[in-house]
Each structure stands twice: as C-alpha cells, then as structure tokens.
Design an enzyme around this catalytic site. Structure first.
Site, short mmCIF file in Angstrom:
data_model
loop_
_atom_site.label_atom_id
_atom_site.label_comp_id
_atom_site.label_asym_id
_atom_site.label_seq_id
_atom_site.Cartn_x
_atom_site.Cartn_y
_atom_site.Cartn_z
N GLY A 1 1.30 -1.34 -0.09
CA GLY A 1 0.23 0.39 -0.07
C GLY A 1 1.25 0.57 0.16
O GLY A 1 2.05 1.17 0.10
N GLN B 1 2.88 9.66 1.33
CA GLN B 1 4.24 9.03 1.47
C GLN B 1 5.01 9.73 0.29
O GLN B 1 6.14 9.53 0.16
CB GLN B 1 4.02 7.67 1.74
CG GLN B 1 3.48 6.99 2.67
CD GLN B 1 3.39 5.60 2.71
OE1 GLN B 1 1.81 5.12 2.20
NE2 GLN B 1 4.23 4.80 4.15
N CYS C 1 5.79 0.29 7.66
CA CYS C 1 6.17 1.12 7.01
C CYS C 1 6.61 1.52 5.84
O CYS C 1 7.94 1.67 6.43
CB CYS C 1 4.86 2.21 8.00
SG CYS C 1 4.65 4.31 7.15
N LEU C 2 6.72 2.12 5.06
CA LEU C 2 7.59 2.17 3.96
C LEU C 2 8.32 3.33 3.72
O LEU C 2 9.61 3.62 3.83
CB LEU C 2 7.13 2.68 2.80
CG LEU C 2 6.39 1.30 1.84
CD1 LEU C 2 5.87 1.32 0.46
CD2 LEU C 2 8.06 -0.15 1.57
N HIS D 1 -4.80 1.02 7.99
CA HIS D 1 -2.94 1.69 7.66
C HIS D 1 -3.01 2.40 6.94
O HIS D 1 -2.14 3.80 7.44
CB HIS D 1 -2.48 0.52 7.18
CG HIS D 1 -0.81 0.78 7.54
ND1 HIS D 1 -0.30 0.83 8.52
CD2 HIS D 1 -0.01 1.93 6.40
CE1 HIS D 1 0.84 1.44 8.52
NE2 HIS D 1 1.06 2.15 7.38
N GLU D 2 -3.77 2.68 5.27
CA GLU D 2 -3.06 3.42 4.65
C GLU D 2 -4.40 4.84 4.52
O GLU D 2 -3.85 5.66 4.62
CB GLU D 2 -3.28 3.24 2.85
CG GLU D 2 -2.56 2.17 2.68
CD GLU D 2 -1.36 2.35 2.76
OE1 GLU D 2 -0.45 3.85 2.33
OE2 GLU D 2 0.35 1.11 3.14
N HIS E 1 -2.73 7.23 6.88
CA HIS E 1 -2.60 7.64 6.70
C HIS E 1 -2.56 9.41 5.90
O HIS E 1 -2.37 10.26 6.04
CB HIS E 1 -1.11 7.68 5.48
CG HIS E 1 0.01 6.58 6.13
ND1 HIS E 1 0.86 7.07 6.27
CD2 HIS E 1 0.01 5.52 5.48
CE1 HIS E 1 1.80 6.61 6.30
NE2 HIS E 1 1.80 4.91 6.34
#
Length: 195
Positions: free
Chosen positions: A45, A50, A105-106, A147-148, A151
C-alpha cells in the site's frame, strides 16, 4: 515515475489530507506512478502523503499479504488480494473484535510492531473516473486499507502503540528522521535533499 518515499519526521505524514477535485491534473498518471513506486519499494500500500502530497488518495495491492498456508503450515487456497486506488475515501464503519498483526511502513523502514485493528470495514470512495462506491472488506485487505487510510488522517501505525512501546522505539524513529536508515528504495528526509 518512481517517487522517493517520505521518511518519518516529515510534517506531511502528520497532516490531514485534502479532498481531490474532479479537475485534478493528471490523476491517472499519479495513480500509475504510485503503483510503480509501491511495487519498487516492495510495499502492499502507498498513500499520497508518503510521496509528499497531502491529498486523499491511496493505492493498495494486498495479494502478497494473503496467506497460502494455515497456522499449522498446511497449504490452503489463498484469498485473492485486492488491487485498487481509493480516491477521497471515508471509512464509515469498523466492526468485529480487534486483532493484532505485526505492521510496518515504507516511511518507517526497519520497525515493525503489533497493531490492533477491527477485522471488517465499510468504506466509501471514488475510482479514477470519480465513480462512487461503498464496499465492505475484511481480513488482510481491510487491514491494509485501514493502515493507508490512517495516512490520510495524519496517523502513523506507531501512533497506535502503547506509551511504553513508543518510548522503546523513539531513538530508532529519530535516526530515521535524520536519514540514518537502510532502505532498498530512495527516501526523502525532511529538511534534507533526497538520497
């Protein structure tokens, strides 16, 4: 185009995002670039903050998260994953008993912690042509969406941790924010030129 991933410490990751208007320029290209960026970084995702954009957009491909074995290691037929872009999403319901899963997380490479989320969600969103949908998702796909979606609300998975867990990882988070991190994808650090 593959974007650098914004690292922990950048204010855009703590910003509540803005709705995307119908006349947003090159939206389909942006979505395609976000998929390319997500796959390049081996993510499931990616949310617009991000990549430094405070808009209500995220993409997911939950296929890699769907297990092909049960808890005893026996092969099972995996649930199909979901590949989709979510524009101007609103989670309208979360149901069930919370369950924990080790999330990462990225934007926060190298840190994984258990986060508890409800297993079923209902979400209203638009596609790239601004058609509106309302759908229910469960399991790992629901978790990736949650999760996304966080953000877009300026929330990171670390915000769900207990005060003790937050204190235990504080030093590692500080290192990430200063660019002292190993990632196999390009990152952008607040106040620094990307590397």
């Amino acid at each position: 185009m593959i974007f650098p991933i914004v690292a922990f410490g950048d204010p855009v990751l703590k910003t509540k995002t803005q709705e995307i208007p119908r006349d947003f320029p090159d939206l389909k290209k942006l979505v395609a670039d976000m998929y390319d960026t997500m796959y390049y970084a081996h993510g499931v995702g990616l949310a617009a903050p991000q990549i430094g954009k405070a808009i209500r957009l995220f993409v997911i491909d939950s296929a890699p998260m769907e297990d092909d074995e049960d808890e005893k290691g026996n092969p099972i037929t995996p649930k199909p994953g979901l590949k989709r872009a979510f524009i101007n999403p609103q989670i309208i319901a979360e149901e069930g008993e919370e369950w924990g899963f080790n999330e990462g997380c990225l934007s926060i490479p190298g840190i994984r912690e258990n986060v508890y989320r409800k297993p079923v969600i209902t979400i209203r969103y638009q596609d790239e042509d601004f058609n509106t949908f309302e759908e229910k998702f469960d399991g790992m796909t629901a978790r990736v969406i949650q999760h996304e979606y966080d953000h877009l609300e300026g929330v990171l998975f670390t915000d769900h941790l207990s005060p003790l867990k937050k204190r235990l990882i504080k030093g590692r988070l500080t290192k990430i924010s200063k660019g002292d991190v190993d990632a196999d994808y390009r990152m952008k650090f607040f106040g620094m030129k990307g590397r």
